[in-house]
Design a protein around this motif. Structure first.
Motif, short mmCIF file in Angstrom:
data_model
loop_
_atom_site.label_atom_id
_atom_site.label_comp_id
_atom_site.label_asym_id
_atom_site.label_seq_id
_atom_site.Cartn_x
_atom_site.Cartn_y
_atom_site.Cartn_z
N ALA A 1 46.63 57.27 -4.33
CA ALA A 1 46.46 58.72 -4.41
C ALA A 1 47.11 59.27 -5.68
O ALA A 1 48.23 58.90 -6.03
N TYR B 1 48.56 62.30 0.09
CA TYR B 1 48.55 62.67 1.50
C TYR B 1 49.95 62.36 2.02
O TYR B 1 50.38 61.22 1.98
N SER C 1 47.06 49.27 4.12
CA SER C 1 46.50 49.87 5.34
C SER C 1 45.22 50.63 5.00
O SER C 1 44.33 50.76 5.84
N SER D 1 44.28 54.73 9.65
CA SER D 1 45.30 55.05 8.66
C SER D 1 44.68 56.13 7.79
O SER D 1 43.58 55.95 7.29
N GLY D 2 45.37 57.25 7.65
CA GLY D 2 44.77 58.38 6.96
C GLY D 2 44.17 58.00 5.61
O GLY D 2 43.01 58.33 5.31
N SER D 3 44.95 57.29 4.81
CA SER D 3 44.50 56.97 3.46
C SER D 3 43.25 56.08 3.47
O SER D 3 42.53 56.01 2.47
N ARG E 1 39.72 57.33 2.42
CA ARG E 1 39.31 57.41 1.01
C ARG E 1 38.74 56.08 0.50
O ARG E 1 37.98 56.06 -0.46
N SER F 1 55.08 54.34 6.78
CA SER F 1 54.72 55.66 6.25
C SER F 1 54.53 56.65 7.40
O SER F 1 54.84 57.83 7.27
N MET G 1 56.60 60.00 7.25
CA MET G 1 55.99 61.33 7.10
C MET G 1 56.36 62.24 8.27
O MET G 1 56.61 63.42 8.09
N ASP H 1 54.12 55.22 -4.13
CA ASP H 1 53.80 55.52 -2.73
C ASP H 1 54.98 55.16 -1.83
O ASP H 1 56.12 55.21 -2.27
#
Ligand code: PMV
Length: 337
Positions: A19, A23, A111, A143-145, A148, A199, A203, A290
């Motif tokens: 990123a 995020y 991830s 996993s949010g990332s 993408r 993470s 977070m 990150d």
């Protein structure tokens, strides 16, 4: 594997993404809905390859980098497969064989590649009718990332609005035009080991306790707008400047969580100093970091060798890998490689 009564095994490949506007923070933990939108570059190194086979057995079986998984990694994958089963109305279990070409859990986006590959292969194995946007929403739940990594090149993950199931549709990634930008990311690897604090936990603790979190989230919206403009103008220096400030801001939110969380190591700081030195010498080079101590340096393709040499000259504690823009997740068909 010829008739449709045979088991269905599908293999997918996905690459990590890094990123440039981060995020960091969920507004809904169950649905993996982020507080802010983010923007990334998909890489062409460290792919994950994942094969999913629908089986008759009573439980999901997962082989992760050559070893049978148990505990949290297995539970995370089973929970993800449960989503696919719920969406398709199917109940069979799956045999998942997955391997990462790069380090796992070291802040190098394993991830992201992992759940993008799993979403792509599991959707195909269970015959889930999903276009890339739907796959991106599905991967997000692992996993949010990962949302993408369904796409290649520069990608924006739209945060969307609201909470819960109703908000699910609005939170997906989509590719954006990178213009004439052809950047390199020189990855300075100082530690291959999995991080001590995940993470997810970091977070959560940051959002709940850092007085710097909301100001960062607000400034990240400005960063995203300015990043889009910098990419549209193919202005690598502006892209780098925004990426570096956004990442350092994200780390500031963690450092000010209570208790503080620090992924940066002395070696990370040595690389940050070297990047500043490169800029003083006129090289367009900017850093992003990150959830781990490894530093990724954004520069032009032409400058990548000098950036890599400068980082490696810092000492034996660091090795480099140079990545360029990579492709989105894809299925391997009929034994293709
Ligand atoms: O998707 P996760 O839970 O691995 O979180 C990724 C968080 C960062 O890598 C630090 C930032 C990002 O946007 O990828």
């Amino acid at each position: 594997m010829s008739s449709d009564t045979d088991v269905t095994a599908t293999t997918a490949v996905a690459y990590p993404n890094i990123a440039l506007v981060k995020y960091w923070g969920k507004r809904d933990e169950e649905f993996f809905l982020p507080v802010t939108s983010s923007l990334s570059l998909t890489l062409d190194i460290f792919p994950t390859t994942t094969t999913v086979t629908v089986i008759d057995g009573p439980d999901d079986v997962v082989e992760f980098n050559g070893e049978v998984a148990s505990g949290t990694p297995l539970a995370r994958i089973t929970r993800f497969l449960d989503l696919v089963r719920a969406k398709t109305g199917r109940t069979e279990r799956a045999h998942v064989v997955t391997s990462n070409a790069g380090p796992t859990g070291a802040g190098l986006a394993s991830s992201a590649s992992g759940f993008a590959a799993l979403a792509t292969s599991a959707a195909a194995a269970f015959s889930l009718d999903a276009d890339q946007r739907a796959l991106s929403r599905l991967a997000r739940r692992g996993s949010g990332s990962a949302s993408r990594s369904i796409f290649g090149g520069f990608v924006v993950w739209n945060a969307g609005d609201g909470l819960g199931e109703a908000a699910d549709l609005g939170s997906y990634a989509e590719p954006i035009d990178g213009g004439s930008l052809d950047p390199a990311l020189v990855v300075g690897v100082v530690n291959n080991q999995a991080k001590a604090v995940s993470s997810t936990v970091a977070m959560r603790q940051t959002v709940a306790t850092s007085p710097f979190y909301l100001p960062w989230a607000e400034s990240s919206k400005v960063d995203l707008a300015e990043m889009r403009a910098a990419i549209a103008a193919s202005d690598l220096a502006a892209v780098g400047e925004i990426a570096e400030r956004n990442a350092l801001g994200m780390h500031a939110t963690m450092l000010t969580a209570r208790p503080g969380i620090r992924y940066l190591s002395p070696q990370s700081l040595a690389i940050l100093d070297a990047v500043q030195g490169l800029r003083a010498d006129g090289v367009v080079a900017y850093a992003t970091i990150d959830a781990g101590p490894n530093v990724k340096v954004l520069c032009s393709r032409a400058d990548a060798p000098v950036v890599a040499k400068t980082i490696e000259a810092l000492g034996d504690f660091v090795s480099t890998q140079t990545a360029f823009s990579g492709q989105g997740a894809y299925l391997l068909r009929d034994g293709a490689s």
